[in-house]
Write an enzyme that holds these catalytic residues in place. Sequence first.
Site, PDB file in Angstrom:
ATOM      1  N   ASP A 167      -0.015   5.344   0.923  1.00  0.00           N
ATOM      2  CA  ASP A 167      -0.756   5.991   2.089  1.00  0.00           C
ATOM      3  C   ASP A 167      -0.326   5.572   3.251  1.00  0.00           C
ATOM      4  O   ASP A 167      -0.977   4.666   3.448  1.00  0.00           O
ATOM      5  CB  ASP A 167      -1.756   6.825   1.801  1.00  0.00           C
ATOM      6  CG  ASP A 167      -1.527   7.951   0.400  1.00  0.00           C
ATOM      7  OD1 ASP A 167      -1.929   8.019  -0.801  1.00  0.00           O
ATOM      8  OD2 ASP A 167      -0.912   8.425   0.357  1.00  0.00           O
ATOM      9  N   ASP A 207       0.698  -1.005  -0.167  1.00  0.00           N
ATOM     10  CA  ASP A 207       0.047   0.278  -0.128  1.00  0.00           C
ATOM     11  C   ASP A 207       0.568   0.908  -0.206  1.00  0.00           C
ATOM     12  O   ASP A 207       2.160   0.855   0.363  1.00  0.00           O
ATOM     13  CB  ASP A 207      -1.051   0.108   1.138  1.00  0.00           C
ATOM     14  CG  ASP A 207      -1.554   1.569   1.360  1.00  0.00           C
ATOM     15  OD1 ASP A 207      -2.409   1.789   1.038  1.00  0.00           O
ATOM     16  OD2 ASP A 207      -1.355   1.662   2.713  1.00  0.00           O
TER      17      ASP A 207
END
Length: 255
Positions: free
Chosen positions: A18, A16
């Site tokens: 953020d 991922d």
Amino acid sequence: MNRAFEPPRLRALIFDVDGTLADTEQCHRLAFNAAFSEAGLAWEWDVPTYTRLLEVAGGKERMRHHISASADPLAELPATELDAIIDRLHADKTAAYGALVSAGALQLRPGVADLIDTAHRAGLALAIATTTTPANIDTLLAGTLGSGWRQLFAVIEDASTAVRKKPDPQAYQQALARLGLKAAECLAFEDSQNGLRAAHAAGIATVITANEFTLHHDFTAATRVLPDLSGLTLDELLDWHTGATQPQHRASISH
Ligand code: XBP
Ligand code: MG
């Protein structure tokens, strides 16, 4: 007689962006507020408000949710007009975010650069599965991993390729398909409940590194929850992956 269980080999790490690669959400929050101010909107997302709004993945979806949840007058506009306003606000926000990150506001979280380098050298495939805008990934990783950052990642799934945002598993499912790997051959790295739900729904064992916006989230389904990735060795990852892919454990991970 039962054949001895042969755990699938770990072949890829899927990250991922953020909150996982870097603590980006404060910059996103400031960028949203800059765009609102530029547009003359009296919206100001403070940290508690933004922490709640982060439960909606995707900047455009988050603004749309805010408009309806706060019964903002903009909600009365014809859909095409509202769409145009949200698109414009998001473009301004993305520009403001890019300016903050390009000015050096962000570093990668502890251990991220070392893990990416070690895994890449060990021949593991690296991928990204994020709901953020492609420009944000480039600004962050060009500034932290250098202009050649894309060569490190075999697959990038983002808001431009996976329109259904987390917790929908689309970004992870498309990453697996493009990698040509099974979920059991991968480990995912996430920071949020939505991200964990998305990876878990795709059948991928997940390592969580929470942050100030997600510390309170439910990470029960995670294979590991760590403060950060500093000092993490490939051997530890291989052990966790083997443990996570044992038959009795895999039964608890939906496909
Ligand atoms: C987190 C998100 C993104 C960012 C804002 O993405 O949900 O919406 O908060 O970026 P990740 P955009 O999946 O990497 O945790 O405004 O570009 O959506
Ligand atoms: Mg995240």
